[in-house]
Motif scaffolding. Structure first.
Motif, PDB file in Angstrom:
ATOM      1  N   GLU A  21       0.337   4.889   1.284  1.00 25.96           N
ATOM      2  CA  GLU A  21       0.077   5.089   2.713  1.00 25.96           C
ATOM      3  C   GLU A  21       1.245   4.696   3.609  1.00 25.96           C
ATOM      4  O   GLU A  21       1.462   5.324   4.650  1.00 25.96           O
ATOM      5  CB  GLU A  21      -1.176   4.293   3.119  1.00 25.96           C
ATOM      6  CG  GLU A  21      -2.400   4.592   2.261  1.00 25.96           C
ATOM      7  CD  GLU A  21      -2.799   6.058   2.289  1.00 25.96           C
ATOM      8  OE1 GLU A  21      -2.776   6.663   3.374  1.00 25.96           O
ATOM      9  OE2 GLU A  21      -3.125   6.602   1.221  1.00 25.96           O
ATOM     10  N   VAL A  72      -5.048   2.955  -3.806  1.00 26.56           N
ATOM     11  CA  VAL A  72      -6.253   3.114  -3.004  1.00 26.56           C
ATOM     12  C   VAL A  72      -6.997   4.361  -3.462  1.00 26.56           C
ATOM     13  O   VAL A  72      -6.380   5.316  -3.943  1.00 26.56           O
ATOM     14  CB  VAL A  72      -5.931   3.198  -1.495  1.00 26.56           C
ATOM     15  CG1 VAL A  72      -5.434   1.853  -0.975  1.00 26.56           C
ATOM     16  CG2 VAL A  72      -4.901   4.282  -1.218  1.00 26.56           C
ATOM     17  N   ASN A 121       0.861  -1.184   0.000  1.00 16.61           N
ATOM     18  CA  ASN A 121       0.000   0.000   0.000  1.00 16.61           C
ATOM     19  C   ASN A 121       0.898   1.235   0.000  1.00 16.61           C
ATOM     20  O   ASN A 121       1.015   1.954   0.975  1.00 16.61           O
ATOM     21  CB  ASN A 121      -0.902  -0.027   1.236  1.00 16.61           C
ATOM     22  CG  ASN A 121      -1.977   1.031   1.214  1.00 16.61           C
ATOM     23  OD1 ASN A 121      -2.074   1.833   0.302  1.00 16.61           O
ATOM     24  ND2 ASN A 121      -2.800   1.048   2.259  1.00 16.61           N
ATOM     25  N   ASN A 148       2.912  -2.832  -6.203  1.00 15.85           N
ATOM     26  CA  ASN A 148       2.051  -2.017  -5.357  1.00 15.85           C
ATOM     27  C   ASN A 148       0.590  -2.158  -5.755  1.00 15.85           C
ATOM     28  O   ASN A 148       0.261  -2.736  -6.791  1.00 15.85           O
ATOM     29  CB  ASN A 148       2.443  -0.546  -5.472  1.00 15.85           C
ATOM     30  CG  ASN A 148       2.035   0.039  -6.826  1.00 15.85           C
ATOM     31  OD1 ASN A 148       2.234  -0.579  -7.867  1.00 15.85           O
ATOM     32  ND2 ASN A 148       1.493   1.237  -6.813  1.00 15.85           N
ATOM     33  N   TRP A 175      -7.660   1.407   4.771  1.00 13.57           N
ATOM     34  CA  TRP A 175      -6.736   1.469   3.649  1.00 13.57           C
ATOM     35  C   TRP A 175      -5.973   2.796   3.586  1.00 13.57           C
ATOM     36  O   TRP A 175      -5.123   2.972   2.717  1.00 13.57           O
ATOM     37  CB  TRP A 175      -7.473   1.238   2.343  1.00 13.57           C
ATOM     38  CG  TRP A 175      -8.154  -0.098   2.275  1.00 13.57           C
ATOM     39  CD1 TRP A 175      -9.423  -0.382   2.693  1.00 13.57           C
ATOM     40  CD2 TRP A 175      -7.599  -1.314   1.811  1.00 13.57           C
ATOM     41  NE1 TRP A 175      -9.698  -1.719   2.495  1.00 13.57           N
ATOM     42  CE2 TRP A 175      -8.593  -2.318   1.958  1.00 13.57           C
ATOM     43  CE3 TRP A 175      -6.370  -1.676   1.270  1.00 13.57           C
ATOM     44  CZ2 TRP A 175      -8.398  -3.641   1.586  1.00 13.57           C
ATOM     45  CZ3 TRP A 175      -6.168  -2.999   0.899  1.00 13.57           C
ATOM     46  CH2 TRP A 175      -7.163  -3.960   1.063  1.00 13.57           C
TER      47      TRP A 175
END
Length: 290
Positions: free
Chosen positions: A136, A229, A133, A226, A287
């Motif tokens: 983030e 989101v 992710n 990756n 997320w």
């Protein structure tokens, strides 16, 4: 004296065959579900190992998480500059892995910790079945004159709720067509229009797409490194209409409509698609680092 032995009649044989067929119809789906459940458990075990390896890496590197990639993964630094993805970075902390002849871990098969058991041996899975992710748990793109460029990991202290933020997950290159992937066409965020809850700008949700319907692309099926989101204005989300196959990197819900994930504190579990559709910053949103 011999006793008369009567053979089975045709009707009796048909009744037995019918009973066996009924039992098979009942049991075969149960066996299939059991096998699928076993694959899901093996997958979450893989992610747990990767999560533990990431935590060990962070302890060795001043509590900084593994970065997405560094150096010449985009080809700009030349063929011999080297390339390190998150999966390469943490492999010294993982026992179950397999490298190819060039020792760069790119040629994987179904017996590695980087491959979900749902992908059979011989299928093309891409470099891995799991994605990070990066928007983030990473901290952006950096480049210097000596071509030491990449996307580096965030310090653990920069994560607001490590136990509530997905770090790694089942992921794949997915279809870019709304007709095939469950309605990404109704996701109205403009390219580059990042969500900003405080300022009230961008599309912060809740969203109306159906992530459980997203399917891996044929002939690829896996992930590069990756997944994206919603609400971040990330280059992979929404997809570039002219090249949806390369950029449609998303979590996939391949285990009975569940996605196996590992959180930024190292624990792993299966989650549904509701959290991905939730308004950013709410309790259901796992997320984003809000």
């Amino acid at each position: 004296m011999f006793r008369n032995r009567r053979a089975f009649t045709l009707i009796e044989l048909l009744v037995v065959i019918a009973i066996i067929a009924i039992l098979a119809a009942i049991l075969f789906p149960v066996f299939a579900q059991a096998r699928a459940r076993a694959r899901a458990i093996s997958c979450i075990s893989n992610l747990k190992q990767l999560g533990t390896a990431s935590m060990m890496y962070a302890q060795d590197y001043d509590e900084v998480l593994p970065g997405g990639w560094t150096k010449s993964c985009d080809g700009t630094c030349g063929a011999n500059a080297g390339c390190m993805h998150w999966r390469d970075t943490i492999l010294p902390y993982v026992q179950k892995y397999k490298a190819n002849a060039a020792n760069n871990y790119e040629a994987l098969s179904s017996n590695t910790v980087l491959s979900c058991p749902e992908y059979k041996a011989g299928n093309t899975i891409g470099p891995t079945s799991y994605g990070i992710n990066d928007a983030e748990v990473n901290q952006g793109y950096w480049t210097t004159g000596d071509c030491t460029n990449g996307i580096f990991g965030r310090p653990m202290a920069a994560l607001n709720q490590p136990a509530g933020l997905v770090m790694l997950a089942d992921a794949a290159q997915t279809f870019g067509s709304a007709a095939l992937d469950g309605g990404i066409g109704v996701f109205n965020q403009g390219s580059g229009a990042s969500c900003n809850i405080a300022a009230g700008t961008g599309d912060c949700g809740p969203f109306t797409f159906t992530p459980e319907k997203w399917k891996a692309m044929q002939g690829w099926g896996g992930c590069d490194w990756n997944f994206a989101v919603p609400g971040r204005g990330h280059g992979d989300w929404p997809e570039n209409p002219s090249n949806p196959g390369n950029n449609a990197r998303r979590p996939v819900f391949r285990h009975a409509l569940k996605c196996n994930v590992v959180f930024a504190d190292g624990h792993a579990k299966a989650v549904g698609g509701g959290g991905l559709k939730a308004r950013l910053g709410t309790a259901e949103d796992i997320w984003h680092n809000w």
